[in-house]
Motif scaffolding. Structure first.
Motif, short mmCIF file in Angstrom:
data_model
loop_
_atom_site.label_atom_id
_atom_site.label_comp_id
_atom_site.label_asym_id
_atom_site.label_seq_id
_atom_site.Cartn_x
_atom_site.Cartn_y
_atom_site.Cartn_z
N ASP A 46 82.05 50.40 -3.46
CA ASP A 46 82.72 50.94 -3.27
C ASP A 46 82.71 50.22 -1.75
N VAL A 47 83.40 50.34 -0.69
CA VAL A 47 83.07 49.49 0.65
C VAL A 47 83.97 50.61 1.67
N VAL A 48 81.94 51.18 2.72
CA VAL A 48 82.20 51.52 4.22
C VAL A 48 82.46 50.80 4.31
N VAL A 49 83.12 51.14 5.84
CA VAL A 49 83.27 50.71 7.38
C VAL A 49 82.79 51.37 7.94
N HIS A 50 82.07 50.64 8.84
CA HIS A 50 80.53 50.63 9.21
C HIS A 50 80.73 49.68 10.63
N PRO A 51 81.25 49.37 12.62
CA PRO A 51 81.38 48.74 12.92
C PRO A 51 80.16 48.31 13.53
N GLN A 52 78.94 49.20 14.20
CA GLN A 52 78.36 48.30 14.42
C GLN A 52 77.01 47.91 13.65
N SER A 53 76.90 46.97 12.44
CA SER A 53 76.39 46.34 11.89
C SER A 53 75.18 46.46 11.78
N VAL A 54 74.60 47.32 11.78
CA VAL A 54 72.90 47.16 12.02
C VAL A 54 72.92 47.98 10.28
N VAL A 55 73.47 49.18 9.55
CA VAL A 55 73.34 49.27 7.91
C VAL A 55 73.81 48.11 7.15
N PRO A 69 71.73 42.69 13.50
CA PRO A 69 72.31 41.33 12.88
C PRO A 69 71.75 40.40 13.29
N ASP A 70 71.52 39.75 12.07
CA ASP A 70 70.15 38.94 12.62
C ASP A 70 70.32 38.34 11.22
N MET A 71 71.32 36.55 11.18
CA MET A 71 71.53 36.51 9.36
C MET A 71 69.60 35.68 9.72
N ARG A 72 68.74 35.49 10.81
CA ARG A 72 67.76 35.06 10.21
C ARG A 72 66.57 35.74 9.15
N LEU A 73 66.39 37.09 9.36
CA LEU A 73 66.03 37.87 8.01
C LEU A 73 66.49 37.75 6.47
N THR A 74 67.66 37.86 6.22
CA THR A 74 68.61 37.39 4.65
C THR A 74 67.84 35.81 4.90
N ARG A 107 63.99 41.07 14.95
CA ARG A 107 63.49 41.50 16.04
C ARG A 107 63.66 42.86 14.99
N PRO A 108 62.97 44.06 14.88
CA PRO A 108 63.46 45.45 14.61
C PRO A 108 64.32 46.30 15.27
N ILE A 109 65.27 46.86 14.63
CA ILE A 109 66.09 47.80 15.58
C ILE A 109 64.72 48.20 16.27
N ASP A 110 65.58 48.45 17.74
CA ASP A 110 64.88 49.46 18.80
C ASP A 110 65.14 50.37 19.06
N TRP A 111 63.99 51.47 18.59
CA TRP A 111 63.77 52.57 17.77
C TRP A 111 63.93 53.83 19.71
N THR A 112 63.06 52.96 20.39
CA THR A 112 63.25 53.60 21.91
C THR A 112 64.76 53.94 22.92
N ALA A 113 65.93 52.90 21.76
CA ALA A 113 66.90 53.54 22.40
C ALA A 113 68.08 54.63 21.84
N THR A 114 68.82 54.95 22.75
CA THR A 114 69.77 55.88 21.65
C THR A 114 70.94 54.72 20.67
N GLN A 115 70.72 55.37 19.37
CA GLN A 115 71.67 54.91 18.48
C GLN A 115 72.79 55.80 17.34
N GLN A 116 73.79 55.10 17.56
CA GLN A 116 74.89 56.19 17.29
C GLN A 116 75.38 55.44 15.68
N TRP A 117 75.61 55.36 15.13
CA TRP A 117 76.43 54.74 14.04
C TRP A 117 77.56 55.49 13.23
N THR A 118 78.48 54.57 13.44
CA THR A 118 79.41 55.53 12.54
C THR A 118 79.56 54.97 10.97
N PHE A 119 80.57 55.94 10.43
CA PHE A 119 80.87 54.52 8.72
C PHE A 119 82.56 55.83 8.74
N GLU A 120 83.25 55.11 8.08
CA GLU A 120 84.41 55.49 8.12
C GLU A 120 85.71 55.22 6.87
#
Length: 407
Positions: A245-254, A272-277, A293-306
C-alpha cells in the motif's frame, strides 16, 4: 574490521552520483570509487565528470555521448594528477555496460531511466553487489533481472526500499502482513484533478522535500514514481501487490513501514538525506557511522499520514495493474511515461496528459499485445516492448513529429 569496498559509480554527475562521492570520500576506510561514468549530455557535465575522475584518481571513465569523448579526454589531460596512471576512457552506448563489468565489489547504478538495464545485468552477471538507484532497470527488466540476482545481490538506494529492507530484518518473510510505502504527496498534494489541469513544468519541479533530476521530480509530482516503487517493492521483497500500500506522509521522515502478522508495525525514520541510504546500500549489511544526521528528538515532531487520492493521482493504480500483469507491461508503463515527461517539459503535452496517455498506451498493450509477447526472455525482448511503448506514446500524445527524442 570491515574491509574497504571498491565502487564503480554509474551516473556520477547526477544528484545520487555526487552524493555517493560525498559518502565515499567521507569514509575512505570503507569505500574507494575506482570508476565513474555519466551520459555527458552537456559541456558542464563533461567537465564535472573529468573533475570527479581526477579527484578520485579512478582507473576508468565512461561517457555515454561518444561525440563528447574528445572533450572529456581534453579535460582529463589538463587536470589529471601527474603521479597517477591515466584512466581508460569508454565512450558510446556501451560505456556504462563496460564499466559495470569491471573488477570491483559494488556497482552503484544511478543512471537515469530504463537505459540503465544493460548495466544492471552486466553487473549481476559479473557477480557484483548492485546498489540500485536506477529502479527503472529492475522494473523494465523484471523477470530477467530477478532470475540473475542472487540473495541480497541487489541493494536498494531508494529511501523507501532501504527503509523496507531495514524493517524486514525484524521478522521472517512469512510474518509480513503488508508493506507500507510512504509518499510525500509531491507539490500537488491535496489538489483535485481539475486543479492540476494547468500545472506548469516549473511548478512540477518544485518538490517540497527532495532535490532530484527532471524525470524523478516530475514522476514524484504525478505519483508515477510511487507507482514504480510499488513494482520495485514487489520485485525486491517478493510480496504480492495486494499487500503493498501507499500512504501519504508529507514530512518525509518515516520512509516506509512493514506491518507484521501479529499487528506490529515497524517504521524506519530519519531526516530526508540520501547519504544514509547510499551508505547502507554500499556497505550492506553493515552501517556506516556518521553517514547522516539523526532526528533531533529535542525538537517537537509532528508526523501525519493520509490515504492516497487515486482519483487525482491514478499513476499508482496504473502501475499496480502493469505489475500484476507482469511480462513487459511494467516496461511499457515506464517507457511511455519517460516520453511523456519529456513532452510535458517541452510543453507539447499537458500535465494530466502524462498519466492519461500512459493509461492509453498500457491499455492497448494489455488488450492487444501482452498475451502474444508473454514473458521476456532477453533484454532485446524488453527493448522491443520499450520501443513500441515510446512510439505509441508519441502517437497517442500527438508527438509523432519529434521522432525518437526522449528515448
Amino acid at each position: 574490521m570491515t574491509e574497504r569496498r571498491d565502487v564503480v559509480l554509474l551516473g556520477s554527475t547526477g544528484s545520487i552520483g555526487t552524493q555517493t562521492i560525498d559518502v565515499a570520500t567521507a569514509a575512505p576506510d570503507r569505500f574507494r570509487v575506482t570508476a565513474v561514468g555519466a551520459g555527458g549530455g552537456s559541456a558542464e557535465s563533461v567537465a564535472l565528470l573529468a573533475e570527479q575522475a581526477a579527484r578520485l584518481r579512478v582507473s576508468a571513465v565512461g561517457i555515454g555521448r561518444a561525440d563528447r569523448a574528445d572533450a572529456l579526454r581534453e579535460h582529463l589531460a589538463r587536470i589529471w594528477p601527474g603521479d597517477a596512471p591515466e584512466p581508460a576512457v569508454h565512450a558510446g552506448d556501451g560505456a556504462t555496460t563496460a564499466l559495470a563489468g569491471l573488477g570491483c565489489d559494488v556497482v552503484l547504478n544511478a543512471v537515469a531511466g530504463s537505459q540503465g538495464l544493460r548495466a544492471t545485468i552486466a553487473a549481476l552477471e559479473a557477480g557484483r553487489l548492485v546498489a540500485l538507484a536506477n529502479k527503472e532497470s529492475l522494473i523494465a527488466g523484471g523477470p530477467i533481472v530477478t532470475r540473475l540476482a542472487g540473495v541480497d545481490q541487489i541493494r536498494p538506494v531508494d529511501s523507501e526500499h532501504s527503509a523496507l529492507a531495514q524493517c524486514l530484518r525484524s521478522g521472517t518473510h512469512g510474518e509480513v502482513q503488508r508493506l507500507l510505502v510512504t509518499a510525500s504527496g509531491g507539490p500537488f498534494r491535496g489538489r483535485s484533478r481539475e486543479q492540476m489541469r494547468d500545472v506548469t513544468p516549473a511548478q512540477a519541479l518544485a518538490h517540497p522535500t527532495w532535490d532530484m533530476g527532471k524525470l524523478i521530480t516530475t514522476n514524484s509530482a504525478t505519483l508515477v514514481n510511487k507507482g514504480l516503487e510499488v513494482i520495485e517493492a514487489h520485485l525486491l521483497f517478493d510480496i504480492g501487490y495486494d499487500r503493498i500500500d501507499v500512504v501519504v506522509h508529507p514530512q518525509s521522515v518515516v520512509h516506509s513501514m512493514v506491518e507484521f502478522t501479529d499487528g506490529s508495525t515497524l517504521a524506519q525514520a530519519s531526516p530526508p538525506d540520501m547519504r544514509l541510504t547510499i551508505s547502507l546500500a554500499l556497505g550492506w549489511p553493515d552501517r556506516v557511522p556518521g553517514a547522516a544526521r539523526p532526528i533531533d528528538w529535542t525538537a517537537t515532531q509532528q508526523w501525519t499520514f493520509e490515504p492516497l487520492d487515486d482519483d487525482a493521482f491514478p499513476a499508482v493504480q496504473l502501475a499496480r495493474r502493469a505489475g500484476t500483469a507482469g511480462g513487459c507491461a511494467p516496461a511499457v508503463y515506464n517507457a511511455a511515461n519517460e516520453v511523456l515527461v519529456d513532452a510535458f517539459h517541452d510543453q507539447t503535452v499537458p500535465f494530466l496528459g502524462i498519466t492519461d496517455t500512459v493509461a492509453a498506451v498500457l491499455n492497448e498493450w494489455l488488450s492487444e499485445r501482452h498475451d502474444q509477447v508473454g514473458e521476456p526472455g532477453t533484454v532485446d525482448d524488453v527493448e522491443r516492448a520499450d520501443a513500441w511503448a515510446r512510439e505509441r506514446a508519441r502517437q497517442l500524445g500527438g508527438l509523432a513529429a519529434v521522432g525518437t527524442q526522449g528515448s
